[in-house]
Design an enzyme around this catalytic site. Structure first.
Site, PDB file in Angstrom:
ATOM      1  NE  ARG A   1       3.439   3.533  -3.701  1.00 35.42           N
ATOM      2  CZ  ARG A   1       3.163   3.220  -2.438  1.00 35.42           C
ATOM      3  NH1 ARG A   1       2.059   3.665  -1.869  1.00 35.42           N
ATOM      4  NH2 ARG A   1       4.007   2.487  -1.742  1.00 35.42           N
TER       5      ARG A   1
ATOM      6  CB  SER B   1       7.281  -0.769  -5.482  1.00 39.82           C
ATOM      7  OG  SER B   1       7.408  -0.994  -4.104  1.00 39.82           O
TER       8      SER B   1
ATOM      9  CD  GLU C   1       4.910   3.427  -7.913  1.00 40.85           C
ATOM     10  OE1 GLU C   1       4.341   4.472  -7.624  1.00 40.85           O
ATOM     11  OE2 GLU C   1       6.144   3.294  -7.883  1.00 40.85           O
TER      12      GLU C   1
HETATM   13  N1  EPU Z   1       7.107 -10.555  -0.346  1.00 38.78           N
HETATM   14  C1  EPU Z   1       7.608 -11.745  -0.799  1.00 38.78           C
HETATM   15  N2  EPU Z   1       8.687 -11.716  -1.636  1.00 38.78           N
HETATM   16  C2  EPU Z   1       9.284 -10.568  -2.013  1.00 38.78           C
HETATM   17  C3  EPU Z   1       8.757  -9.355  -1.557  1.00 38.78           C
HETATM   18  C4  EPU Z   1       7.659  -9.366  -0.712  1.00 38.78           C
HETATM   19  O1  EPU Z   1       7.099 -12.805  -0.470  1.00 38.78           O
HETATM   20  O2  EPU Z   1      10.274 -10.635  -2.752  1.00 38.78           O
HETATM   21  C5  EPU Z   1       5.971 -10.568   0.592  1.00 38.78           C
HETATM   22  C6  EPU Z   1       6.473 -10.205   2.003  1.00 38.78           C
HETATM   23  O3  EPU Z   1       6.901 -11.305   2.697  1.00 38.78           O
HETATM   24  C7  EPU Z   1       5.252  -9.584   2.617  1.00 38.78           C
HETATM   25  C8  EPU Z   1       4.508  -8.975   1.444  1.00 38.78           C
HETATM   26  O4  EPU Z   1       5.052  -9.550   0.266  1.00 38.78           O
HETATM   27  O5  EPU Z   1       4.427 -10.554   3.198  1.00 38.78           O
HETATM   28  C9  EPU Z   1       4.635  -7.475   1.403  1.00 38.78           C
HETATM   29  O6  EPU Z   1       5.995  -7.083   1.280  1.00 38.78           O
HETATM   30  P1  EPU Z   1       6.526  -5.688   1.849  1.00 38.78           P
HETATM   31  O7  EPU Z   1       6.107  -5.506   3.247  1.00 38.78           O
HETATM   32  O8  EPU Z   1       7.989  -5.621   1.560  1.00 38.78           O
HETATM   33  O9  EPU Z   1       5.731  -4.600   1.029  1.00 38.78           O
HETATM   34  P2  EPU Z   1       5.317  -4.490  -0.504  1.00 38.78           P
HETATM   35  O10 EPU Z   1       3.848  -4.707  -0.627  1.00 38.78           O
HETATM   36  O11 EPU Z   1       6.195  -5.325  -1.339  1.00 38.78           O
HETATM   37  C10 EPU Z   1       4.700  -1.949  -0.335  1.00 38.78           C
HETATM   38  C11 EPU Z   1       4.997  -0.679  -1.076  1.00 38.78           C
HETATM   39  C12 EPU Z   1       6.356  -0.146  -0.684  1.00 38.78           C
HETATM   40  C13 EPU Z   1       6.361   0.098   0.821  1.00 38.78           C
HETATM   41  C14 EPU Z   1       6.045  -1.215   1.536  1.00 38.78           C
HETATM   42  C15 EPU Z   1       5.903  -1.028   3.028  1.00 38.78           C
HETATM   43  C16 EPU Z   1       3.807  -0.767  -3.210  1.00 38.78           C
HETATM   44  C17 EPU Z   1       3.922  -0.920  -4.685  1.00 38.78           C
HETATM   45  N3  EPU Z   1       4.957  -0.902  -2.519  1.00 38.78           N
HETATM   46  O12 EPU Z   1       5.633  -2.924  -0.773  1.00 38.78           O
HETATM   47  O13 EPU Z   1       6.532   1.109  -1.343  1.00 38.78           O
HETATM   48  O14 EPU Z   1       7.615   0.577   1.257  1.00 38.78           O
HETATM   49  O15 EPU Z   1       4.776  -1.733   1.058  1.00 38.78           O
HETATM   50  O16 EPU Z   1       4.713  -0.372   3.298  1.00 38.78           O
HETATM   51  O17 EPU Z   1       2.731  -0.526  -2.700  1.00 38.78           O
HETATM   52  C18 EPU Z   1       7.371   2.138  -3.317  1.00 38.78           C
HETATM   53  O18 EPU Z   1       6.215   2.476  -3.561  1.00 38.78           O
HETATM   54  O19 EPU Z   1       8.326   2.416  -4.076  1.00 38.78           O
HETATM   55  C19 EPU Z   1       7.655   1.328  -2.122  1.00 38.78           C
HETATM   56  C20 EPU Z   1       8.860   0.869  -1.828  1.00 38.78           C
END
Ligand code: EPU
Length: 338
Positions: A164, A238, A334
């Site tokens: 990012r 995010s 972010e």
């Molecule tokens: N999780 C929780 N609780 C929550 C949210 C997430 O326990 O409320 C856990 C999920 O169960 C999972 C892990 O956290 O095991 C990861 O969650 P998720 O797959 O939803 O991805 P993320 O790490 O929260 C990142 C990116 C997103 C992108 C997704 C999918 C960043 C800051 N965010 O989110 O990007 O869509 O992975 O690849 O890196 C963005 O940058 O705006 C964005 C939406």
């Protein structure tokens, strides 16, 4: 070219926050930009570049000339043995570009489907999702330096992409307009299915190797269930980055919280799921003023309607403080704060 004054940017940011721009001009070509730079009144004025407004939080009015980039156009530049190379104007909606490449049989962007914002915004924060980052498909970009008026072309190395992050958030912050982006889609196409959510889709699907269209559809469905549609609920995706911690810190957190979600990095450290940390602190679905934590993904803050920047930042600070108290990890915001 027409320049409007005292323009409310509320319709131009996906969070739906109000902010008055002193002046506002739409750029549909590089020539429009050059015209603006030599304009007797607007040329010397401080400027700020707006794309899709999907990764910005306005914290107050903008006493500047806002340049809204609306440079359009998409084309296949070439079919090489090892890649398809496509080019798009910075004002093209990112998702439309992804869909267009898939429909034309040039796969490679399917994991990045449904990301809000424009093509020009994509390299600024090196957008990423489901195991692919823009940098993995990036060829080069064209831009204009707002200080010198000079046009430039940057390769992937020159953009200094990281998680990012890019040079456009550091040494060149606020200094450039991206006008065109070229993407390199590797041949032969290889699916990227390592992300846990996509593995799950694969398990639930027939034992047929999915094609790019299938992955595109899975990613669209996943995003629709986890992330709010900015057309209906104001948000900037995010709100925090997933924090990177040392191996020692990761081990200490794991001892006390064995379920913590984190991905090991090659140096032994880990990238923690900020959504998990925030949820563990009890924030999921919580509201402060007119700002809220999205119930289906705690990493996303939303505008419940009529939120102010103060509502959003107060909530963000409270979340940061509680995650820090509980886990000793400081979350980094972010989106760009303006
Ligand atoms: N999780 C929780 N609780 C929550 C949210 C997430 O326990 O409320 C856990 C999920 O169960 C999972 C892990 O956290 O095991 C990861 O969650 P998720 O797959 O939803 O991805 P993320 O790490 O929260 C990142 C990116 C997103 C992108 C997704 C999918 C960043 C800051 N965010 O989110 O990007 O869509 O992975 O690849 O890196 C963005 O940058 O705006 C964005 C939406």
């Amino acid at each position: 070219m027409h320049v409007e004054t005292q323009v409310n940017l509320k319709p131009y940011n996906t969070f739906g926050l109000p902010a008055i721009a002193h002046a506002f001009a739409r750029l549909s070509s590089t020539a429009d930009l050059h015209q603006m730079l030599v304009h007797p009144e607007y040329g010397p004025m401080p400027k700020w570049v707006l794309g899709g407004g999907s990764n910005v939080v306005f914290t107050g009015d903008l006493p500047v000339l806002v340049l809204k980039v609306e440079i359009m156009g998409r084309r296949l530049l070439g079919t090489q043995e090892e890649a398809w190379v496509v080019e798009a104007g910075a004002g093209e909606p990112w998702h439309d570009l992804v869909r267009w490449t898939i429909e034309n049989g040039w796969p490679g962007l399917e994991n990045l489907a449904l990301i809000p914002g424009t093509v020009g915004g994509a390299p600024i924060q090196n957008i990423g999702a489901y195991g692919v980052e823009l940098k993995d498909r990036f060829d080069s970009l064209d831009g204009v330096d707002l200080e010198t008026g000079r046009e430039f072309c940057f390769t992937r190395e020159q953009c200094r992409f990281a998680y990012r992050d890019s040079i456009f958030k550091h040494a060149l912050a606020g200094r450039c307009v991206v006008t065109r982006v070229r993407l390199r889609l590797p041949r032969p196409w290889q699916p990227v299915l390592e992300y846990p959510d996509l593995r799950q889709c694969e398990r639930e699907h027939d034992p047929i190797r999915p094609d790019a269209r299938q992955i595109f559809d899975w990613v669209c469905a996943l995003r629709s269930t986890k992330l709010p549609d900015p057309d209906h609920v104001g948000n900037a995706g995010s709100f925090f980055k997933n924090p990177i911690v040392t191996a020692t810190r990761f081990a200490a957190i794991r001892r006390r919280h064995p379920n913590v979600v984190g991905y090991r990095l090659p140096d032994g450290g880990a990238k923690l799921a900020a959504g998990w940390l925030i949820e563990a602190c009890g924030w999921r679905g919580k509201t402060m003023g007119r700002a809220a934590v999205y119930p289906h993904q705690a990493l996303v803050l939303t505008n419940q309607g009529g939120a102010t920047a103060r509502d959003v930042l107060t909530l963000a600070e409270a979340i940061r403080a509680s995650v820090h108290d509980r886990f000793g990890v400081l979350l980094e915001i972010e989106p760009t704060l303006m």
